[in-house]
Design a protein around this motif. Structure first.
Motif, mmCIF file in Angstrom:
data_model
loop_
_atom_site.group_PDB
_atom_site.id
_atom_site.type_symbol
_atom_site.label_atom_id
_atom_site.label_comp_id
_atom_site.label_asym_id
_atom_site.label_seq_id
_atom_site.Cartn_x
_atom_site.Cartn_y
_atom_site.Cartn_z
ATOM 1 N N VAL A 21 37.639 43.889 43.805
ATOM 2 C CA VAL A 21 38.370 43.781 42.535
ATOM 3 C C VAL A 21 38.285 45.107 41.783
ATOM 4 O O VAL A 21 37.209 45.701 41.681
ATOM 5 N N ARG A 57 39.273 46.905 38.003
ATOM 6 C CA ARG A 57 39.684 46.659 36.612
ATOM 7 C C ARG A 57 40.178 47.973 36.010
ATOM 8 O O ARG A 57 39.409 48.708 35.380
ATOM 9 N N LYS A 112 35.978 34.828 44.305
ATOM 10 C CA LYS A 112 34.553 34.626 44.585
ATOM 11 C C LYS A 112 34.361 33.270 45.281
ATOM 12 O O LYS A 112 33.652 33.162 46.287
ATOM 13 N N GLN A 135 32.773 43.272 45.459
ATOM 14 C CA GLN A 135 32.349 43.998 44.253
ATOM 15 C C GLN A 135 33.515 44.131 43.275
ATOM 16 O O GLN A 135 34.679 44.107 43.673
ATOM 17 N N VAL A 136 33.159 44.300 42.024
ATOM 18 C CA VAL A 136 34.138 44.516 40.949
ATOM 19 C C VAL A 136 33.900 45.919 40.411
ATOM 20 O O VAL A 136 32.761 46.296 40.149
ATOM 21 N N GLU A 141 30.478 46.607 34.360
ATOM 22 C CA GLU A 141 30.735 45.442 35.206
ATOM 23 C C GLU A 141 29.653 44.382 35.106
ATOM 24 O O GLU A 141 29.861 43.243 35.530
ATOM 25 N N GLU A 180 39.755 36.552 39.615
ATOM 26 C CA GLU A 180 38.478 37.127 40.093
ATOM 27 C C GLU A 180 37.532 36.004 40.534
ATOM 28 O O GLU A 180 36.897 36.072 41.585
ATOM 29 N N SER A 189 42.618 43.531 38.802
ATOM 30 C CA SER A 189 42.353 42.773 37.580
ATOM 31 C C SER A 189 42.625 43.712 36.411
ATOM 32 O O SER A 189 43.559 44.533 36.491
#
Ligand SMILES: NC(=O)c1ccc[n+]([C@@H]2O[C@H](COP(=O)([O-])OP(=O)(O)OC[C@H]3O[C@@H](n4cnc5c(N)ncnc54)[C@H](O)[C@@H]3O)[C@@H](O)[C@H]2O)c1
Length: 334
Positions: free
Chosen positions: A164, A166, A152, A232-233, A130, A148, A116
């Motif tokens: 994910v 960023r 999910k 998780q991001v 986050e 994203e 992302s």
């Protein structure tokens, strides 16, 4: 066991593919070469020239290789230009991603890793973390956030596991320095090689934290082995912000040539964007290590060796109103 890397002829994707191969994971690179180069693809990877918009092609590919891992990096990532190429942006970056998510559900992929962007935060308070509610301000960021959210939903409905990342302002070897619409470090290096000043939008006091590729690609590749990373991001990259003016000075120093700065009219962009990386440190145990001067030296050495890379100019602008004049002249020449 196979991994698929989409966008693997591009900058970050080619390094992720290399990191996977270094871990002895058989790797297939899929890229339509719209922004990437075959010579970026690691030698040991299998290369398939294909678009992520070719749904039937994707299903055939998944049928053949039965991928365990999908690293989805293919995108047209010109954030500033995305306002003016809205249909293209959502088709390529959102629908293309959904094609891969569908195939990953149908073929029971073990983990889907998606790059992302910090763009999902919009003008949130810095450093962005986050737990903030993302409020993207341009179509590029909106499409990243939509993917994203779709991951999910796909996890909740079908059990597809995902991670994910960023990233933000990544630079380094293999970057397309010929793209005039993105990659500020590459744009500066390209201009310096031509003896021209570094173009800076507005006052140049915008701040970003620039991250060398070696602080990004290996951590993305290795994440699949960490159970705590699933669903998780993560922000990934350097902590220390610099203004674009400071960056221009540092790039000229690394290139060993002073060509100065030229100020262009301000454009519509987030003024300050840098993020917090404590979650990455806590869960994946990684902190960015390469400082800006060292990273720029490494990239400058590579750029001087390979020279400028020309990419096809993006000319299919859907809405010309408000396009920065410096881009408009490129588009008209194209
Ligand atoms: N570079 C950064 O600073 C940065 C920051 C945040 C997020 N990202 C994300 O990381 C990913 C990789 O970015 P990058 O900087 O390496 O860009 P890049 O342009 O070097 O690589 C992207 C690759 O995707 C390919 N591609 C584009 N559309 C395609 C399509 N329809 N089908 C197949 N291939 C296609 C291009 O040919 C290119 O090789 C992107 O998803 C980008 O949004 C990058």
């Amino acid at each position: 066991m196979y991994a698929l890397v989409t966008g693997g002829a591009g900058f970050i994707g080619s390094h992720v593919a290399k990191s996977l191969l270094d871990m002895d994971i058989k790797t297939v690179v899929m890229d339509d070469l719209s922004g990437g180069f075959v010579e970026n693809v690691p030698e040991k990877a299998e290369f398939i020239e294909m678009s992520i918009l070719d749904y039937d092609g994707i299903l055939n590919l998944f049928e053949k290789y039965r991928f365990s891992y999908v690293f989805h990096l293919a995108a047209y990532a010109a954030e500033g230009l995305s306002h003016f190429i809205r249909r293209f942006n959502y088709t390529n970056n959102l629908l293309g991603s959904v094609n891969l998510i569908n195939a990953s559900v149908l073929y029971k992929v073990n983990t889907f890793v998606f790059t992302s962007s910090i763009a999902v935060y919009g003008s949130a308070q810095t450093p962005m973390n986050e737990s903030m509610v993302p409020v993207p301000e341009d179509p590029y960021g909106v499409s990243k956030l939509a993917v994203e959210q779709d991951l999910k939903a796909a996890h909740e409905q079908f059990g597809l596991e995902y991670i994910v990342f960023r990233p933000h302002n990544v630079y380094g070897e293999h970057q397309n320095i010929g793209d005039p619409y993105r990659n500020v470090v590459g744009i500066f290096m390209n201009k310096i090689m031509m003896g021209e000043p570094c173009p800076v939008f507005g006052d140049g006091l915008q701040t970003r934290a620039f991250t060398h590729i070696d602080d990004v690609a290996p951590v993305i590749a290795k994440s699949i082995f960490n159970a705590k990373a699933k669903q998780q991001v993560f922000n990934v990259g350097s902590d220390k912000p610099y203004s674009v003016i400071e960056l221009a000075e540092k790039v000229q120093r690394a290139m060993g040539r002073k060509t100065g700065i030229v100020h262009l009219p301000e454009r519509n962009e987030v003024k300050h964007a840098f993020s917090d990386h404590s979650k990455l440190q806590n869960i994946l145990g990684y902190t960015a290590k390469i400082d800006l001067d060292e990273g720029l030296e490494r990239m400058a050495a590579w750029v001087k060796k390979v020279g400028a890379r020309k990419s096809k100019p993006f000319t299919n602008i859907e809405i010309k109103e408000g396009v920065p004049p410096s881009w408009l002249s490129l588009i008209e020449q194209g």
